[in-house]
Design a protein around this motif. Sequence first.
Motif, PDB file in Angstrom:
ATOM      1  N   ALA A  82      11.094 -26.837 -19.520  1.00  0.00           N
ATOM      2  CA  ALA A  82       9.928 -26.849 -18.639  1.00  0.00           C
ATOM      3  C   ALA A  82      10.267 -26.250 -17.278  1.00  0.00           C
ATOM      4  O   ALA A  82       9.465 -25.523 -16.685  1.00  0.00           O
ATOM      5  CB  ALA A  82       9.416 -28.278 -18.473  1.00  0.00           C
ATOM      6  N   ALA A  83      11.467 -26.538 -16.794  1.00  0.00           N
ATOM      7  CA  ALA A  83      11.900 -25.992 -15.510  1.00  0.00           C
ATOM      8  C   ALA A  83      12.042 -24.474 -15.571  1.00  0.00           C
ATOM      9  O   ALA A  83      11.623 -23.754 -14.659  1.00  0.00           O
ATOM     10  CB  ALA A  83      13.226 -26.630 -15.088  1.00  0.00           C
ATOM     11  N   LYS A  84      12.621 -23.969 -16.650  1.00  0.00           N
ATOM     12  CA  LYS A  84      12.771 -22.520 -16.816  1.00  0.00           C
ATOM     13  C   LYS A  84      11.407 -21.828 -16.833  1.00  0.00           C
ATOM     14  O   LYS A  84      11.219 -20.769 -16.237  1.00  0.00           O
ATOM     15  CB  LYS A  84      13.523 -22.216 -18.111  1.00  0.00           C
ATOM     16  N   LYS A  85      10.474 -22.441 -17.536  1.00  0.00           N
ATOM     17  CA  LYS A  85       9.133 -21.863 -17.682  1.00  0.00           C
ATOM     18  C   LYS A  85       8.428 -21.719 -16.347  1.00  0.00           C
ATOM     19  O   LYS A  85       7.592 -20.826 -16.157  1.00  0.00           O
ATOM     20  CB  LYS A  85       8.313 -22.740 -18.626  1.00  0.00           C
ATOM     21  N   HIS A  86       8.764 -22.586 -15.400  1.00  0.00           N
ATOM     22  CA  HIS A  86       8.081 -22.581 -14.101  1.00  0.00           C
ATOM     23  C   HIS A  86       9.003 -22.156 -12.960  1.00  0.00           C
ATOM     24  O   HIS A  86       8.689 -22.380 -11.786  1.00  0.00           O
ATOM     25  CB  HIS A  86       7.506 -23.972 -13.816  1.00  0.00           C
ATOM     26  N   GLY A  87      10.135 -21.549 -13.288  1.00  0.00           N
ATOM     27  CA  GLY A  87      11.019 -21.025 -12.256  1.00  0.00           C
ATOM     28  C   GLY A  87      11.708 -22.084 -11.422  1.00  0.00           C
ATOM     29  O   GLY A  87      12.041 -21.845 -10.254  1.00  0.00           O
ATOM     30  N   LEU A  88      11.955 -23.257 -12.021  1.00  0.00           N
ATOM     31  CA  LEU A  88      12.558 -24.363 -11.276  1.00  0.00           C
ATOM     32  C   LEU A  88      14.017 -24.604 -11.657  1.00  0.00           C
ATOM     33  O   LEU A  88      14.645 -25.526 -11.130  1.00  0.00           O
ATOM     34  CB  LEU A  88      11.775 -25.658 -11.526  1.00  0.00           C
ATOM     35  N   GLU A  89      14.548 -23.800 -12.557  1.00  0.00           N
ATOM     36  CA  GLU A  89      15.863 -24.093 -13.117  1.00  0.00           C
ATOM     37  C   GLU A  89      16.965 -24.128 -12.061  1.00  0.00           C
ATOM     38  O   GLU A  89      17.811 -25.032 -12.068  1.00  0.00           O
ATOM     39  CB  GLU A  89      16.223 -23.066 -14.192  1.00  0.00           C
ATOM     40  N   ALA A  90      16.982 -23.179 -11.135  1.00  0.00           N
ATOM     41  CA  ALA A  90      18.034 -23.140 -10.117  1.00  0.00           C
ATOM     42  C   ALA A  90      18.013 -24.395  -9.243  1.00  0.00           C
ATOM     43  O   ALA A  90      19.062 -24.974  -8.941  1.00  0.00           O
ATOM     44  CB  ALA A  90      17.877 -21.888  -9.257  1.00  0.00           C
ATOM     45  N   ARG A  91      16.821 -24.835  -8.864  1.00  0.00           N
ATOM     46  CA  ARG A  91      16.705 -26.040  -8.042  1.00  0.00           C
ATOM     47  C   ARG A  91      17.054 -27.293  -8.850  1.00  0.00           C
ATOM     48  O   ARG A  91      17.647 -28.235  -8.332  1.00  0.00           O
ATOM     49  CB  ARG A  91      15.286 -26.161  -7.483  1.00  0.00           C
ATOM     50  N   LEU A  92      16.698 -27.281 -10.132  1.00  0.00           N
ATOM     51  CA  LEU A  92      16.960 -28.440 -10.972  1.00  0.00           C
ATOM     52  C   LEU A  92      18.448 -28.641 -11.196  1.00  0.00           C
ATOM     53  O   LEU A  92      18.940 -29.780 -11.191  1.00  0.00           O
ATOM     54  CB  LEU A  92      16.253 -28.273 -12.322  1.00  0.00           C
ATOM     55  N   THR A  93      19.166 -27.571 -11.410  1.00  0.00           N
ATOM     56  CA  THR A  93      20.592 -27.654 -11.742  1.00  0.00           C
ATOM     57  C   THR A  93      21.501 -27.569 -10.528  1.00  0.00           C
ATOM     58  O   THR A  93      22.726 -27.525 -10.671  1.00  0.00           O
ATOM     59  CB  THR A  93      20.969 -26.536 -12.732  1.00  0.00           C
ATOM     60  N   ALA A  94      20.925 -27.542  -9.326  1.00  0.00           N
ATOM     61  CA  ALA A  94      21.737 -27.533  -8.115  1.00  0.00           C
ATOM     62  C   ALA A  94      22.574 -28.801  -8.049  1.00  0.00           C
ATOM     63  O   ALA A  94      22.211 -29.838  -8.602  1.00  0.00           O
ATOM     64  CB  ALA A  94      20.835 -27.422  -6.878  1.00  0.00           C
TER      65      ALA A  94
END
Length: 289
Positions: free
Chosen positions: A123-135
């Motif tokens: 879901a994060a990848k789909k909405h461009g949140l992956e970098a912030r999520l995995t920080a």
Amino acid sequence: MSVKILVVDDASFTRDLIRRTLRKQFPAAEIEEAINGRKAQQMMTKTAFDMVLCDWEMPEMTGVELLKWCREQPNYKKDTVPFVMITSRGDKSHVVEAVQSGVTDYLGKPFSSDQLVSKVTAAAKKHGLEARLTAQKSRQASHSGGVGAASLDVLMGAGKSAQVQATKFASPETSAASPSSVMSTTGAKDVKIPTLVRFEGKQFRCMVIQFSKTDATMFIKSDDVVPQVLGQAVLDLEFSGQVNRLNYFVQSVATTEKKHDSTFLTVVLNLIDQDSEKEAFVQKLFDSL
């Protein structure tokens, strides 16, 4: 800037399980909780959340009602904020309703920590949140999580030897003849209810031998998968032609034979569901036994 995730579920056990899993995997994420849809609404009007993980069946406002409300808000549209529905309702009609209402993804109970992480990551990848999520948090912050940051695998028990306790029962037939000697639960009734139970990634036929308004004790034959203590379980129970999927956690697992690799297990479940409809169902079923 960290990702803000709202976990919505009326069952404290499930909220705690999700929170621990996410904090372990995504230490920089900010996790907040709501006990029902109404509370979630209040929180979402005051705080901008980046992702919502929500149960379907809750008192006051269901998960799909909250989902529909979210998609009507300008800052919680489908292309803006991922909404993952987490529920034991896996039939096609409910999946279709969730999709039509704007759900991002769907996770069925019981789920493993890996499945939860996979859905959140997707879901994060789909909405461009992956970098912030995995920080990552700073070293000091990452070591101050206490129990909340502990390994879920350790919490639940790792491996078959840690989960199965040898008992003195000679055979499942012997144990079935006197179920009260297996694992007595307060206020439980001795019963024989054949049905289905689902643990993480596996469905079993089982025989419920004791049942109360909070607990269920059952026999299962497990050839390769041992239920995890403190793991989730979904038990199918029927009353007056209505089948309900009840959510439990695994309280204990024991062998019913004098050998460590016994395939026959006694499993005690403790009810997680706290909504009034399911409580009423359990009460009626219990009274009828």
